[in-house]
Write a protein that holds these residues in place. Structure first.
Motif, mmCIF file in Angstrom:
data_model
loop_
_atom_site.group_PDB
_atom_site.id
_atom_site.type_symbol
_atom_site.label_atom_id
_atom_site.label_comp_id
_atom_site.label_asym_id
_atom_site.label_seq_id
_atom_site.Cartn_x
_atom_site.Cartn_y
_atom_site.Cartn_z
ATOM 1 N N ALA A 1 0.818 -1.215 0.000
ATOM 2 C CA ALA A 1 0.000 0.000 0.000
ATOM 3 C C ALA A 1 0.853 1.268 0.000
ATOM 4 N N ASN A 2 2.116 1.154 0.350
ATOM 5 C CA ASN A 2 2.967 2.337 0.415
ATOM 6 C C ASN A 2 3.801 2.524 -0.849
ATOM 7 N N GLU A 3 3.813 3.747 -1.360
ATOM 8 C CA GLU A 3 4.681 4.042 -2.498
ATOM 9 C C GLU A 3 6.032 4.504 -1.975
ATOM 10 N N HIS A 4 7.078 4.252 -2.756
ATOM 11 C CA HIS A 4 8.417 4.657 -2.339
ATOM 12 C C HIS A 4 9.192 5.231 -3.511
ATOM 13 N N ASN A 5 10.176 6.063 -3.151
ATOM 14 C CA ASN A 5 11.106 6.549 -4.173
ATOM 15 C C ASN A 5 12.499 6.063 -3.837
ATOM 16 N N LEU A 6 13.119 5.482 -4.835
ATOM 17 C CA LEU A 6 14.421 4.895 -4.589
ATOM 18 C C LEU A 6 15.437 5.489 -5.571
ATOM 19 N N THR A 7 16.619 5.815 -5.076
ATOM 20 C CA THR A 7 17.674 6.302 -5.970
ATOM 21 C C THR A 7 18.961 5.538 -5.688
ATOM 22 N N VAL A 8 19.587 5.096 -6.758
ATOM 23 C CA VAL A 8 20.899 4.478 -6.615
ATOM 24 C C VAL A 8 21.932 5.456 -7.168
ATOM 25 N N HIS A 9 22.905 5.820 -6.346
ATOM 26 C CA HIS A 9 23.971 6.722 -6.795
ATOM 27 C C HIS A 9 25.231 5.918 -7.048
ATOM 28 N N TRP A 10 25.849 6.151 -8.204
ATOM 29 C CA TRP A 10 27.162 5.567 -8.483
ATOM 30 C C TRP A 10 28.136 6.722 -8.293
ATOM 31 N N THR A 11 28.665 6.829 -7.074
ATOM 32 C CA THR A 11 29.328 8.074 -6.682
ATOM 33 C C THR A 11 30.567 8.375 -7.514
ATOM 34 N N GLU A 12 31.390 7.358 -7.787
ATOM 35 C CA GLU A 12 32.644 7.671 -8.476
ATOM 36 C C GLU A 12 32.396 8.160 -9.902
ATOM 37 N N LYS A 13 31.247 7.820 -10.486
ATOM 38 C CA LYS A 13 30.943 8.274 -11.842
ATOM 39 C C LYS A 13 29.977 9.452 -11.843
ATOM 40 N N HIS A 14 29.601 9.949 -10.660
ATOM 41 C CA HIS A 14 28.674 11.069 -10.546
ATOM 42 C C HIS A 14 27.417 10.833 -11.365
ATOM 43 N N THR A 15 26.873 9.646 -11.226
ATOM 44 C CA THR A 15 25.652 9.365 -11.959
ATOM 45 C C THR A 15 24.710 8.613 -11.026
ATOM 46 N N HIS A 16 23.428 8.639 -11.366
ATOM 47 C CA HIS A 16 22.467 7.952 -10.501
ATOM 48 C C HIS A 16 21.263 7.511 -11.313
ATOM 49 N N ARG A 17 20.432 6.697 -10.700
ATOM 50 C CA ARG A 17 19.178 6.322 -11.355
ATOM 51 C C ARG A 17 18.055 6.308 -10.332
ATOM 52 N N ASP A 18 16.945 6.981 -10.679
ATOM 53 C CA ASP A 18 15.783 7.028 -9.793
ATOM 54 C C ASP A 18 14.808 5.935 -10.186
ATOM 55 N N CYS A 19 14.099 5.452 -9.198
ATOM 56 C CA CYS A 19 13.129 4.409 -9.480
ATOM 57 C C CYS A 19 11.961 4.573 -8.515
ATOM 58 N N ALA A 20 10.756 4.781 -9.057
ATOM 59 C CA ALA A 20 9.577 4.925 -8.196
ATOM 60 C C ALA A 20 8.930 3.561 -8.015
ATOM 61 N N LEU A 21 8.630 3.231 -6.766
ATOM 62 C CA LEU A 21 7.994 1.944 -6.483
ATOM 63 C C LEU A 21 6.526 2.226 -6.161
ATOM 64 N N TYR A 22 5.656 1.963 -7.149
ATOM 65 C CA TYR A 22 4.224 2.208 -6.947
ATOM 66 C C TYR A 22 3.611 1.039 -6.187
#
Ligand code: NAG
Ligand code: NAG
Ligand code: NAG
Ligand code: NAG
Ligand code: NAG
Ligand code: NAG
Length: 571
Positions: A319-340
């Motif tokens: 029942a709970n939605e979440h927002n998740l982000t994975v950061h790849w720090t050494e490459k200064h990049t990330h990816r967001d993922c919404a969990l509906y």
């Protein structure tokens, strides 16, 4: 008398010890004098040490400090010329020393009246002794300072490559020269960072990867010259070919997958990485999470896919939605993922988005088209020669799915009639291309089913990191001998069909959390081969019909013990 005196081991040891002690003394003296002492004696000391060990970076630095101090007092030309002859003696002993070449670059740049022609000759000499040395970087500098036309340098690499085709360094050097000759075409990524100015250490931006202005010219020049003698076993030429076709991939997180039931996150990268070095950060609803990353199989320290478990209960309530982000720090990049409010969720760039397997602009397309035409003509004049492989590569670059039939036929001809010595190589290469095509088809169809079955003659599995989201895989009736450790990247897999192969190794069927059904008819010979299946908690159906293993005594009770979760066993 007249007899050679044989030294005892003890004597030799003693001499070595004395030698070491002497060196240590000189080193300590040099080090202790470092603060503020920049005189001739310091120059002598560092010289002694560096002639013995030219890879002492701090000493080269110290020496440069001394030289800059002395330069003010004496005549710079004289000092630096002496330094060049000292360096020449160092390089004679150790032509591969990075420190010596780097220092030579520094000295040459400070020399008031440099003799670049002599430096170029020195490079020629050193490269003819051994082309795998750091002279290449120095040569690049000499060429730039002395304004040697790039064309002339290209001719130089032509000569090197002509004299020995597998000359990796020459190919690589060539790939750094071409962008100079055709500005606007891509710089290849920097090969090394130490000693370079900081700006060259930043990762290449997407623009340099995808923005290609003069590529038509570049390709015409290069392909025409090189297409016909691409030797499949030659890594150096392949490296170059790949660079030329612009297949360098951006470093990125290609997919992030979250499963509520497993309370698990899986992340796929564009290349194998080691995520245990603390370079991955997981943020859930704004809170950094303390998680342990592990590769999918203990076999891999570097892997394109990594997984971690979230603290129990964090995301399990649907029942709970979440927002998740994975950061790849050494490459200064990330990816967001919404969990509906669903059981799982993912975010990614697909192979078709990235055009991983064919990334071609209009310019390239027209050049490659005409190239394909002329190679085809050549092939008609002189059938059965090895330019079939070039044709295959051009077809793949142009339209991998459109030319699939022709490609397969050409591979058959190569294997059976032209070059049967290398048929195993062609089979593996063909397998790779078939897998790439199947991934493309799967993504165009937006399905999570991967199927290469029915006498497609697959001999090897690759690109498995692209299959992170696949739930069903059908590999029946091929020539596979194993499901390799990389297979464990298929974290969403529920059903495996691999009938009619010669599989006797299931190493990769390892902790697959959702795997329920495995069909392995006509393969496995021993019980031990089945051991990895025991690590899959949900396995309930196993089809082993037609396998030698079914003839084992007590097979049923042995399997019941090995695989207690399997309720549906077919023997
Ligand atoms: C590369 O080419 C040079 C120049 O002909 C040659 O001397 C050298 O041995 C070659 N290097 C290798 C690894 O074959
Ligand atoms: C070319 O270089 C390769 C790699 O160093 C070497 O194995 C081979 O023998 C060389 N061939 C010739 C003709 O020098
Ligand atoms: C898997 O491939 C085999 C061989 O082509 C075929 O007989 C079978 O039906 C396929 N399985 C599924 C689920 O389509
Ligand atoms: C697989 O190999 C067989 C026998 O060599 C051949 O007849 C068949 O066409 C091959 N299949 C493909 C898809 O290339
Ligand atoms: C496996 O091979 C057998 C015997 O050739 C054949 O009858 C069967 O259909 C094949 N199974 C699959 C799934 O291809
Ligand atoms: C149909 C088929 O190819 N079966 C093979 C399965 O694998 C075993 C060895 O593991 C072979 O002996 C069978 O011929």
């Amino acid at each position: 008398h007249g007899r050679v005196k044989v030294k005892t081991t003890a004597q030799q040891e003693e001499e070595k010890r004395k030698e070491r002690e002497k060196k240590l003394k000189v080193y300590v003296a040099a080090r202790d004098r470092k603060d503020g002492v920049f005189d001739d004696e310091a120059l002598q000391l560092t010289q002694q040490l560096l002639s013995a060990n030219p890879d002492f970076a701090t000493l080269w630095n110290y020496r440069r400090e001394i030289l800059t101090h002395l330069e003010d007092e004496d005549e710079a030309q004289k000092i630096y010329e002496a330094e060049l002859s000292f360096l020449e003696s160092c390089l004679k002993v150790n032509p591969k020393s990075y420190g010596s070449w780097h220092h030579r670059g520094w000295v040459s740049a400070r020399l008031p009246r440099p003799d670049w022609a002599r430096e170029l000759r020195l490079c020629d000499r050193c490269l003819s002794l051994d082309d795998r040395n750091h002279c290449w970087d120095y040569r690049r500098m000499v060429v730039k300072m002395s304004s040697v036309p790039v064309k002339q340098e290209l001719e130089f690499t032509d000569r090197l490559i002509g004299s020995n085709f597998s000359n990796y360094s020459s190919w690589h050097y060539r790939s750094t020269l071409l962008p100079l000759l055709h500005p606007g075409s891509p710089e290849p990524p920097p090969s090394r960072c130490d000693g370079d100015p900081p700006h060259s250490c930043s990762p290449p931006s997407p623009q340099t990867h995808f923005h290609r202005v003069c590529e038509e010219q570049l390709l015409k020049y290069e392909l025409v010259q090189n297409a016909f003698f691409t030797d499949p076993n030659d890594q150096s030429a392949w490296f170059y070919y790949r660079w030329l076709l612009g297949r360098e991939r951006e470093e990125m997180i290609s997919c992030a997958y979250v499963s509520r039931e497993q309370e698990r996150v899986a992340v796929a990268f564009s290349r194998p990485v080691n995520a245990q070095s603390g370079s991955l950060l997981l943020v859930l609803d704004g809170q950094p999470q303390r998680v342990e990353w592990r590769s999918v199989h203990p076999h891999f320290k570097h892997s394109p896919v990594w997984i971690c478990d979230l603290p129990p209960g964090t995301i399990s309530d649907i029942a709970n939605e979440h927002n998740l982000t994975v950061h790849w720090t050494e490459k200064h990049t990330h990816r967001d993922c919404a969990l509906y409010t669903r059981s799982e969720s993912w975010c990614r760039d697909t192979a078709t988005d990235l055009e991983l397997f064919s990334e071609l602009s209009v310019e390239k397309t027209s050049v490659l088209q005409s190239e394909l035409q002329s190679v085809n003509q050549l092939q008609e004049l002189e059938p059965l020669n090895k330019c079939l492989l070039t044709i295959i590569l051009l077809m793949r670059a142009l339209d991998p799915l459109g030319y699939e039939k022709e490609t397969l036929a050409h591979f058959q001809t190569l294997k059976q009639e032209v070059d049967s010595m290398r048929s195993a190589y062609y089979s593996d290469l063909c397998s790779k291309f078939m897998i790439e095509n199947t991934i493309l088809k799967m993504e165009y169809a937006e399905v999570r089913v991967f199927s290469i079955s029915d006498r497609q003659n697959l001999t090897t599995l690759c690109h498995l990191d692209q299959l992170l989201l696949v739930t069903h895989i059908n590999l029946s009736s091929n020539q596979l001998r194993r499901l390799p450790p990389q297979f464990a990247m298929l974290q969403c897999l529920e059903v495996v069909e691999a009938d009619n192969n010669s599989i006797e190794n299931l190493e990769g069927v390892y902790h697959l959390p959702k795997l329920e059904e495995v069909s392995l008819k006509n393969n496995i010979s021993t019980l031990a081969d089945l051991q990895p299946l025991a690590s899959c908690p949900k396995l309930r159906r196993l089809d082993l019909r037609g396998n030698p293993v079914t003839q084992t005594a007590n097979v049923e009770s042995e399997l019941a013990e090995l695989l207690p979760s399997v309720a549906d066993l077919l023997l």
